[in-house]
Enzyme design. Structure first.
Site, PDB file in Angstrom:
ATOM      1  N   TYR A 128       0.887  -1.177   0.000  1.00  0.00           N
ATOM      2  CA  TYR A 128       0.000   0.000   0.000  1.00  0.00           C
ATOM      3  C   TYR A 128       0.920   1.221   0.000  1.00  0.00           C
ATOM      4  CZ  TYR A 128      -3.921   2.880   1.758  1.00  0.00           C
ATOM      5  OH  TYR A 128      -4.874   3.851   1.927  1.00  0.00           O
ATOM      6  N   ARG A 181      -5.185  10.805 -11.033  1.00  0.00           N
ATOM      7  CA  ARG A 181      -4.488  11.495  -9.919  1.00  0.00           C
ATOM      8  C   ARG A 181      -4.047  10.427  -8.936  1.00  0.00           C
ATOM      9  NH1 ARG A 181      -4.650  10.760  -5.083  1.00  0.00           N
ATOM     10  NH2 ARG A 181      -6.443  11.760  -4.154  1.00  0.00           N
ATOM     11  N   LYS A 199      -5.507  -1.108  -2.459  1.00  0.00           N
ATOM     12  CA  LYS A 199      -6.672  -0.803  -1.599  1.00  0.00           C
ATOM     13  C   LYS A 199      -7.431  -2.102  -1.298  1.00  0.00           C
ATOM     14  CE  LYS A 199      -6.518   3.803  -1.428  1.00  0.00           C
ATOM     15  NZ  LYS A 199      -6.612   4.680  -0.261  1.00  0.00           N
ATOM     16  N   GLU A 270     -11.532   5.800  -6.614  1.00  0.00           N
ATOM     17  CA  GLU A 270     -10.236   6.088  -6.006  1.00  0.00           C
ATOM     18  C   GLU A 270      -9.336   6.834  -6.981  1.00  0.00           C
ATOM     19  OE1 GLU A 270      -9.618   4.834  -2.661  1.00  0.00           O
ATOM     20  OE2 GLU A 270      -8.097   6.389  -2.873  1.00  0.00           O
ATOM     21  N   ASP A 271      -8.737   7.885  -6.503  1.00  0.00           N
ATOM     22  CA  ASP A 271      -7.709   8.630  -7.238  1.00  0.00           C
ATOM     23  C   ASP A 271      -8.164   9.112  -8.617  1.00  0.00           C
ATOM     24  OD1 ASP A 271      -6.360   8.195  -4.927  1.00  0.00           O
ATOM     25  OD2 ASP A 271      -4.599   7.260  -5.815  1.00  0.00           O
ATOM     26  N   ASP A 293     -13.451   7.524  -1.982  1.00  0.00           N
ATOM     27  CA  ASP A 293     -12.591   7.394  -0.813  1.00  0.00           C
ATOM     28  C   ASP A 293     -11.786   8.665  -0.552  1.00  0.00           C
ATOM     29  OD1 ASP A 293     -11.171   6.096   1.255  1.00  0.00           O
ATOM     30  OD2 ASP A 293      -9.560   5.583  -0.138  1.00  0.00           O
ATOM     31  N   ASP A 294     -11.301   9.314  -1.626  1.00  0.00           N
ATOM     32  CA  ASP A 294     -10.449  10.495  -1.430  1.00  0.00           C
ATOM     33  C   ASP A 294     -11.237  11.658  -0.844  1.00  0.00           C
ATOM     34  OD1 ASP A 294      -7.911   9.481  -2.619  1.00  0.00           O
ATOM     35  OD2 ASP A 294      -9.272   9.177  -4.304  1.00  0.00           O
ATOM     36  N   ASN A 444       0.476  12.126   0.011  1.00  0.00           N
ATOM     37  CA  ASN A 444       1.202  10.880  -0.269  1.00  0.00           C
ATOM     38  C   ASN A 444       1.815  10.925  -1.657  1.00  0.00           C
ATOM     39  OD1 ASN A 444       0.310   9.573   2.145  1.00  0.00           O
ATOM     40  ND2 ASN A 444      -1.699   9.289   1.188  1.00  0.00           N
TER      41      ASN A 444
END
Ligand SMILES: NC(=O)c1ccc[n+]([C@@H]2O[C@H](COP(=O)([O-])OP(=O)(O)OC[C@H]3O[C@@H](n4cnc5c(N)ncnc54)[C@H](O)[C@@H]3O)[C@@H](O)[C@H]2O)c1
Ligand SMILES: O=C(O)C[C@H](O)C(=O)O
Ligand SMILES: [Mg+2]
Length: 602
Positions: A128, A181, A199, A270-271, A293-294, A444
Site C-alpha cells: 500500500y 491522480r 486498496k 479512487e484517485d 474514498d479520497d 502521499n
C-alpha cells in the site's frame, strides 16, 4: 407475517453466530489448473486425499508441508532478502520487497493474505502507501501477470458482456480508478491499477473481504502524461484522456454493467482527478452503492484526528467549534475534509454552516481563497472567505502569511506538494494560539508529504501533535521522550465503510453512515494515548478497528431504515441486533485465510 417476538435474543444469536466447521470451497478445476490458480493453490500443502480427489497426485513432490511451515519458509526468505538488500537504496529495497510479496500473491493467496494480516504493520507500507506509488510509476516494467479488469476507451458498447469475463460468480467490493491522480504523483494512466490492487489488499486484510469477491478495476480513458504516451512499452491506450460526455459515457457504461451482474457490489472510486471525483460522486451516489474514498474516506479520518487533537489539548470535545484550522490544498481531499468538518462544527454548536465556516482558512496553489478569486472551482466556492472578515489577509495570501496572522490550532496539508510546510512555516506554528498545535502533512507518498516528522518536531516544537498520510518513524526527542507520529490515512475508514455498507445491504451510502464511521474512529483512543499525542490506533489492530467501524456504519444504515440485509440475514434481524451483536456479526463475516477443503464441482 414477521413477529417481533419471533426470536429470543439467545436464539437470534445462535442463528447468526453459530460456529461453523470450516466450509468447503467449491472448485471447478482439476489437476494442474488448480496449482496455477492462486485462489485455490496450496502449493505443497495439499493433503493426500485432496491430491487424489483433484487429480494432483504426482504433480507435486510427495512431502506434505504444513501451512505453518510454508509460512515460516516464506518469512525466512523475506528476512534473507532484507539482509541481502541491506545498504541499497530505499527504492531498490522497497521494490524487492514488493516483488517477493507480489510473487506470493500471484501464486498462493491464502498464504499471502495470512502473511499480510500477521505482519500488517510491516507489509502495509510495501503493498500500500508509499511503495504502491513507486510500483505504479514503474508498472510497465514490473507487469508480469494481469490482476483485476481493464475497461478502456476502446471497449465502448462491450462492457455489459465483458463484465462476464470475470471468473468469480460473486463480487462484493470493487475499487475503481481512471489513473488520473495517483496519490500525489499525477496522471499515471493505466499504471494506476496498482492503487485498486493495494486498496483491495487492505480490504482483505482489514475488513476480511474474501479475495475471491474483490475486483480491482482500471478505466483506461487515455492519459495526458506525455512521457507515458511517448513510452514504447506503455501498456495503456495511447491517446489523450477522453473528456466531457465521452468520458462520462464510459463510466456510465461500466457502472451499469457492474450493477447488472452484481447489483449489491460496493464500488469505491479512487484517485480520480478532482473534477471527475466530485462529478461522479454526485452522479452515482443515489443510484449505486458507491463512495469516493479520497473525498469521503479521507474526510472521516481527518475529522477523527481533528477531534483527537482537541482532546490532546486537554479540552472538551465541544471546543472543536473554536479551533482555527488552516487547510492547504483545495482539491478532492481538502474540500472533502472541509465539508465534513464544517458540518461537524455546525452540528456541535447549533450554528449555521455559513457561521461554521468562519474558523477555516483554505489555501490552494494560488494562495488563500477568498470571494475575490475568479475562476474558482465550483466545489471550492462555498468555502471562499470574505476578505472583510480576514483582518488584513488578502486574496492569495501565502501559507506563511496566513499562519503568522491566524496562529491556527491546526495546519493541515492535502496539497500533494512535498515540503510546502517549510522551516519558516513550521517555525511560525510556534506562535499558534494552542499550546499543543497540530500539523497534519497528509499528502502521499512520502516525498509528497508537506513536511517530514523530524522537521515538524524540530521546527514547530516538541509539544506538537503530528500526523502524516504516509508512515514516518516516531521521533526521538531525547531523554526517553518520543514525538509520536500518527498515520492519518483513509485506510482506517474505507475498509469499514465498505464492509458495513455491504453487510447492511443498503442501496446507497449516506452522509449519516460516513459520519458514524468517523465518530467510531474518533472515539477509539483512550484518554491516556490521546494525551501522548496518539490520535489513531496502531495499524496492528486495523482488523478490530474495521470491525467496529463496519458495525457503526451498519447500525447507521439500520437507523436510517436503509438496511435491507445481506445473504440470509434480513433487515428485521439486523434491526434486532444490539450494538455488541452487530460487532460480533460483522466479525463473523470476516474472511480469514486458512486452507479450506477443496471440493471439485463439475
Ligand atoms: N492521507 C490520506 O488519507 C489522503 C487521502 C486523499 C488524498 N491524499 C493526498 O492528498 C493529496 C491531494 O489529493 P487531492 O485529491 O485533493 O488532489 P487535487 O489535485 O484534487 O488537489 C490538490 C490541491 O492542492 C493545491 N496545491 C497545489 N500546489 C499547492 C501549493 N504549492 N500550495 C498550496 N496548495 C497547493 C491545488 O491547487 C489543489 O487545490 C495527494 O498527495 C493525495 O495523495 C491523502
Ligand atoms: O492511497 C492512500 O494512501 C491515501 C489516499 O487515498 C491517497 O490518494 O493518497
Ligand atoms: Mg486515494
Amino acid at each position: 407475517m414477521w413477529k417481533l417476538t419471533r426470536f429470543s435474543a439467545s436464539s437470534l444469536r445462535s442463528r447468526l453466530f453459530s460456529t461453523a466447521i470450516p466450509a468447503p470451497c467449491m472448485v471447478h478445476k482439476r489437476g494442474a489448473d488448480i496449482l496455477h490458480d492462486p485462489w485455490f493453490n496450496k502449493d505443497t500443502g495439499f493433503p493426500l486425499t485432496e491430491r487424489d480427489r483433484l487429480g494432483l497426485r504426482g504433480l507435486l513432490p510427495p512431502r506434505i508441508i504444513s501451512f505453518q511451515d510454508q509460512y515460516d519458509r516464506f518469512m525466512n526468505s523475506y528476512r534473507s532478502l532484507e539482509k541481502n538488500t541491506h545498504g541499497q537504496s530505499d527504492k531498490v529495497v522497497s521494490l524487492s520487497k514488493w516483488r517477493i510479496l507480489n510473487r506470493l500473491h500471484d501464486r498462493n493467496e491464502t498464504l499471502y493474505y495470512r502473511a499480510l494480516i500477521d505482519n500488517i504493520k510491516e507489509f502495509a507500507p510495501i503493498i500500500y502507501t508509499p511503495t504502491v506509488g513507486l510500483v505504479c510509476q514503474n508498472y510497465c516494467g514490473l507487469f508480469r501477470r494481469p490482476r483485476g479488469m481493464y475497461f478502456s476507451a476502446k471497449d465502448k458498447g462491450e462492457m455489459m458482456s465483458m463484465i462476464y469475463n470475470w471468473p468469480a460468480p460473486q463480487v462484493d467490493m470493487i475499487v475503481l480508478t481512471d489513473g488520473s491522480r495517483i496519490l500525489g504523483l499525477g496522471d499515471l494512466g493505466v499504471q494506476g491499477i496498482g492503487i485498486p490492487i493495494g486498496k483491495l489488499d487492505m480490504y482483505v486484510a482489514a475488513a476480511g473481504i474474501n479475495p475471491q469477491k474483490i475486483l480491482p478495476v482500471m478505466l483506461d480513458v487515455g492519459t495526458n502524461n506525455q512521457k507515458l504516451l511517448d513510452d514504447r512499452l506503455y501498456l495503456g491506450v495511447r491517446q489523450p484522456r477522453l473528456e466531457g460526455e465521452e468520458y462520462l459515457a464510459i463510466v456510465d457504461e461500466f457502472m451499469e454493467a457492474v450493477h447488472a451482474r452484481w447489483p449489491k457490489a460496493i464500488v469505491q472510486f479512487e484517485d480520480f482527478q478532482m473534477k471527475w471525483a466530485f462529478e461522479t460522486l454526485k452522479r452515482y451516489r443515489q443510484r449505486f452503492c458507491m463512495f469516493n474514498d479520497d473525498i469521503q474516506g479521507t474526510a472521516g479520518v481527518a475529522l477523527a484526528g481533528l477531534l483527537g487533537t482537541v482532546r490532546a489539548q486537554g479540552r472538551p470535545l465541544s471546543d472543536f467549534v473554536k479551533q482555527k484550522i488552516v487547510i492547504v490544498g483545495a482539491g478532492s481531499a481538502g474540500l472533502g475534509v472541509l465539508n465534513m468538518a464544517v458540518q461537524a462544527v455546525s452540528r456541535m454548536s447549533g450554528c449555521s454552516q455559513t457561521e461554521a465556516k468562519s474558523q477555516f482558512y483554505l489555501i490552494d496553489k494560488d494562495g488563500l481563497i477568498t470571494t475575490e478569486r475568479s475562476n474558482l472551482d465550483p466545489a471550492a466556492v462555498p468555502f471562499a472567505r470574505n476578505p472583510r472578515d480576514l483582518e488584513g489577509l488578502a486574496e492569495g495570501a501565502s501559507i506563511i502569511e496566513v499562519v503568522k496572522k491566524v496562529k491556527p490550532h491546526v495546519l493541515l496539508g492535502l496539497s500533494g506538494v512535498g515540503g510546502v510546510f517549510n522551516e519558516q512555516v513550521l517555525k511560525a506554528m510556534r506562535e499558534s494560539v494552542s499550546t499543543k498545535p497540530a500539523i497534519f502533512a497528509m499528502s502521499n507518498p512520502t516525498m509528497n508529504a508537506e513536511c517530514t516528522a523530524i522537521d515538524a518536531f524540530n521546527h514547530a516544537g516538541e509539544s506538537i501533535v503530528f500526523a502524516s498520510g504516509s508512515p514516518f518513524e516516531n521521533v526521538d526527542l531525547g531523554n526517553g521522550r518520543v514525538g509520536y507520529v500518527n498515520q492519518a490515512n483513509n485506510m482506517y475508514l474505507f475498509p469499514g465503510i465498505g464492509l458495513g455498507s455491504l453487510l447492511s445491504g443498503a442501496r446507497h451510502i449516506t452522509d449519516g453512515m460516513l459520519q458514524a464511521a468517523s465518530e467510531c474512529l474518533a472515539s477509539y483512543m483512550t484518554e491516556e494515548d490521546i494525551k501522548k499525542g496518539i490520535l489513531y490506533p496502531c495499524i496492528d489492530s486495523i482488523r478490530n478497528v474495521t470491525a467496529d467501524v463496519g458495525a457503526a456504519v451498519l447500525r447507521a444504515a439500520v437507523a436510517e431504515g436503509l438496511a435491507e440485509g445481506h445473504g440470509v440475514v434480513g433487515s428485521k434481524e439486523l434491526e434486532h441486533m444490539s450494538k455488541d451483536d452487530t460487532v460480533e456479526y460483522v466479525r463473523r463475516n470476516m474472511w480469514y485465510p486458512e486452507y479450506s477443503p477443496l471440493v471439485h464441482e463439475k
